[in-house]
Design a protein around this motif. Structure first.
Motif, PDB file in Angstrom:
ATOM      1  N   MET A 153       0.850  -1.162   0.000  1.00  0.00           N
ATOM      2  CA  MET A 153       0.000   0.000   0.000  1.00  0.00           C
ATOM      3  C   MET A 153       0.898   1.227   0.000  1.00  0.00           C
ATOM      4  O   MET A 153       1.897   1.284   0.675  1.00  0.00           O
ATOM      5  N   GLY A 154       0.558   2.235  -0.761  1.00  0.00           N
ATOM      6  CA  GLY A 154       1.394   3.410  -0.937  1.00  0.00           C
ATOM      7  C   GLY A 154       1.312   4.372   0.227  1.00  0.00           C
ATOM      8  O   GLY A 154       0.535   4.216   1.159  1.00  0.00           O
ATOM      9  N   ILE A 155       2.099   5.402   0.155  1.00  0.00           N
ATOM     10  CA  ILE A 155       2.145   6.426   1.188  1.00  0.00           C
ATOM     11  C   ILE A 155       0.813   7.161   1.218  1.00  0.00           C
ATOM     12  O   ILE A 155       0.271   7.552   0.191  1.00  0.00           O
ATOM     13  N   GLY A 156       0.282   7.374   2.402  1.00  0.00           N
ATOM     14  CA  GLY A 156      -0.945   8.135   2.562  1.00  0.00           C
ATOM     15  C   GLY A 156      -2.203   7.377   2.164  1.00  0.00           C
ATOM     16  O   GLY A 156      -3.252   7.966   2.076  1.00  0.00           O
ATOM     17  N   MET A 157      -2.093   6.092   1.920  1.00  0.00           N
ATOM     18  CA  MET A 157      -3.258   5.321   1.505  1.00  0.00           C
ATOM     19  C   MET A 157      -3.785   4.557   2.712  1.00  0.00           C
ATOM     20  O   MET A 157      -3.034   3.957   3.440  1.00  0.00           O
ATOM     21  N   SER A 158      -5.085   4.588   2.900  1.00  0.00           N
ATOM     22  CA  SER A 158      -5.678   3.823   3.976  1.00  0.00           C
ATOM     23  C   SER A 158      -6.028   2.435   3.464  1.00  0.00           C
ATOM     24  O   SER A 158      -6.047   2.182   2.274  1.00  0.00           O
ATOM     25  N   ALA A 159      -6.317   1.535   4.376  1.00  0.00           N
ATOM     26  CA  ALA A 159      -6.611   0.161   3.995  1.00  0.00           C
ATOM     27  C   ALA A 159      -7.873   0.070   3.147  1.00  0.00           C
ATOM     28  O   ALA A 159      -7.973  -0.755   2.256  1.00  0.00           O
ATOM     29  N   SER A 160      -8.854   0.905   3.421  1.00  0.00           N
ATOM     30  CA  SER A 160     -10.105   0.834   2.677  1.00  0.00           C
ATOM     31  C   SER A 160     -10.180   1.861   1.561  1.00  0.00           C
ATOM     32  O   SER A 160     -11.142   1.870   0.807  1.00  0.00           O
ATOM     33  N   GLY A 161      -9.196   2.734   1.452  1.00  0.00           N
ATOM     34  CA  GLY A 161      -9.250   3.809   0.467  1.00  0.00           C
ATOM     35  C   GLY A 161      -8.924   3.347  -0.937  1.00  0.00           C
ATOM     36  O   GLY A 161      -7.888   2.764  -1.188  1.00  0.00           O
ATOM     37  N   THR A 162      -9.846   3.591  -1.851  1.00  0.00           N
ATOM     38  CA  THR A 162      -9.591   3.344  -3.259  1.00  0.00           C
ATOM     39  C   THR A 162      -9.376   4.693  -3.908  1.00  0.00           C
ATOM     40  O   THR A 162     -10.259   5.550  -3.852  1.00  0.00           O
ATOM     41  N   PRO A 163      -8.213   4.909  -4.516  1.00  0.00           N
ATOM     42  CA  PRO A 163      -7.952   6.234  -5.074  1.00  0.00           C
ATOM     43  C   PRO A 163      -8.842   6.543  -6.271  1.00  0.00           C
ATOM     44  O   PRO A 163      -9.116   5.683  -7.111  1.00  0.00           O
ATOM     45  N   ALA A 164      -9.312   7.775  -6.297  1.00  0.00           N
ATOM     46  CA  ALA A 164     -10.079   8.298  -7.417  1.00  0.00           C
ATOM     47  C   ALA A 164      -9.176   9.264  -8.173  1.00  0.00           C
ATOM     48  O   ALA A 164      -7.992   9.398  -7.851  1.00  0.00           O
ATOM     49  N   VAL A 165      -9.718   9.961  -9.144  1.00  0.00           N
ATOM     50  CA  VAL A 165      -8.929  10.851  -9.995  1.00  0.00           C
ATOM     51  C   VAL A 165      -9.209  12.303  -9.649  1.00  0.00           C
ATOM     52  O   VAL A 165     -10.343  12.699  -9.395  1.00  0.00           O
ATOM     53  N   ALA A 166      -8.146  13.096  -9.644  1.00  0.00           N
ATOM     54  CA  ALA A 166      -8.228  14.549  -9.616  1.00  0.00           C
ATOM     55  C   ALA A 166      -7.464  15.016 -10.843  1.00  0.00           C
ATOM     56  O   ALA A 166      -6.359  14.552 -11.105  1.00  0.00           O
ATOM     57  N   ALA A 167      -8.051  15.912 -11.628  1.00  0.00           N
ATOM     58  CA  ALA A 167      -7.441  16.304 -12.892  1.00  0.00           C
ATOM     59  C   ALA A 167      -7.528  17.810 -13.104  1.00  0.00           C
ATOM     60  O   ALA A 167      -8.367  18.486 -12.518  1.00  0.00           O
ATOM     61  N   ALA A 208       2.898   5.685  -5.713  1.00  0.00           N
ATOM     62  CA  ALA A 208       2.220   5.540  -4.424  1.00  0.00           C
ATOM     63  C   ALA A 208       1.052   4.564  -4.496  1.00  0.00           C
ATOM     64  O   ALA A 208       0.786   3.840  -3.540  1.00  0.00           O
ATOM     65  N   THR A 209       0.358   4.513  -5.627  1.00  0.00           N
ATOM     66  CA  THR A 209      -0.795   3.631  -5.724  1.00  0.00           C
ATOM     67  C   THR A 209      -0.415   2.213  -6.101  1.00  0.00           C
ATOM     68  O   THR A 209      -1.112   1.272  -5.735  1.00  0.00           O
ATOM     69  N   LEU A 210       0.672   2.032  -6.836  1.00  0.00           N
ATOM     70  CA  LEU A 210       1.077   0.679  -7.226  1.00  0.00           C
ATOM     71  C   LEU A 210       1.722  -0.066  -6.075  1.00  0.00           C
ATOM     72  O   LEU A 210       1.494  -1.247  -5.899  1.00  0.00           O
ATOM     73  N   GLY A 211       2.537   0.619  -5.278  1.00  0.00           N
ATOM     74  CA  GLY A 211       3.196  -0.021  -4.148  1.00  0.00           C
ATOM     75  C   GLY A 211       4.117  -1.136  -4.597  1.00  0.00           C
ATOM     76  O   GLY A 211       4.560  -1.189  -5.731  1.00  0.00           O
ATOM     77  N   GLU A 255       7.104  -9.977  -0.915  1.00  0.00           N
ATOM     78  CA  GLU A 255       8.408 -10.157  -0.297  1.00  0.00           C
ATOM     79  C   GLU A 255       8.872  -8.870   0.392  1.00  0.00           C
ATOM     80  O   GLU A 255       8.460  -7.776   0.038  1.00  0.00           O
ATOM     81  N   LYS A 256       9.747  -9.044   1.361  1.00  0.00           N
ATOM     82  CA  LYS A 256      10.243  -7.914   2.140  1.00  0.00           C
ATOM     83  C   LYS A 256      11.153  -7.029   1.305  1.00  0.00           C
ATOM     84  O   LYS A 256      11.122  -5.814   1.424  1.00  0.00           O
ATOM     85  N   HIS A 257      11.969  -7.649   0.459  1.00  0.00           N
ATOM     86  CA  HIS A 257      12.915  -6.909  -0.372  1.00  0.00           C
ATOM     87  C   HIS A 257      12.510  -7.015  -1.834  1.00  0.00           C
ATOM     88  O   HIS A 257      11.755  -7.897  -2.214  1.00  0.00           O
ATOM     89  N   GLY A 258      13.049  -6.142  -2.659  1.00  0.00           N
ATOM     90  CA  GLY A 258      12.781  -6.190  -4.083  1.00  0.00           C
ATOM     91  C   GLY A 258      13.690  -7.157  -4.799  1.00  0.00           C
ATOM     92  O   GLY A 258      13.703  -7.219  -6.018  1.00  0.00           O
ATOM     93  N   TRP A 259      14.475  -7.936  -4.051  1.00  0.00           N
ATOM     94  CA  TRP A 259      15.422  -8.863  -4.649  1.00  0.00           C
ATOM     95  C   TRP A 259      15.295 -10.220  -3.982  1.00  0.00           C
ATOM     96  O   TRP A 259      14.697 -10.343  -2.915  1.00  0.00           O
ATOM     97  N   VAL A 260      15.854 -11.261  -4.612  1.00  0.00           N
ATOM     98  CA  VAL A 260      15.820 -12.615  -4.073  1.00  0.00           C
ATOM     99  C   VAL A 260      17.214 -13.179  -4.118  1.00  0.00           C
ATOM    100  O   VAL A 260      17.904 -13.076  -5.136  1.00  0.00           O
TER     101      VAL A 260
END
Length: 104
Positions: A1-15, A85-88, A93-98
């Motif tokens: 989950m990205g920065i500032g995102m809540s567990a139930s929050g689905t991001p919408a669009v601001a344009a 932030a939205t893709l996370g 896994e804990k790291h981006g590598w294996v």
């Protein structure tokens, strides 16, 4: 989950712009950011009132970094910080590598 995102929050669009779709519903255009309904700023930290971004609570922010925009699209630019932030993290896994060959 990205920065500032809540567990139930689905991001919408601001344009920065809008156009009316063929079905008569407002659609985002111009510069597009992710926004959590109920907050006064985008996911990347821009204040909605200062930047004069329009809110589209009925449009989900479901863009990907691989999306290709053309001149025929109403959307001209997708905020890379909002994308990140939205893709996370893609995996759990804990790291981006294996480690392929762990030490004994």
């Amino acid at each position: 989950m990205g920065i500032g995102m809540s567990a139930s929050g689905t991001p919408a669009v601001a344009a920065s712009g809008e156009e009316i779709g063929p079905d008569g519903v407002r659609q985002p255009g111009g510069e597009v950011h992710a926004w959590l309904p109920g907050q006064n700023q985008t996911v990347c930290g821009l204040a909605l009132s200062r930047t004069r971004l329009r809110r589209f609570p009925h449009v989900r922010f479901d863009y990907l970094g691989t999306d290709v925009l053309t001149e025929a699209d109403a959307v001209g630019w997708i905020c890379p910080r909002c994308l990140a932030a939205t893709l996370g993290r893609r995996g759990k896994e804990k790291h981006g590598w294996v480690r392929d060959s762990p030490r004994p």
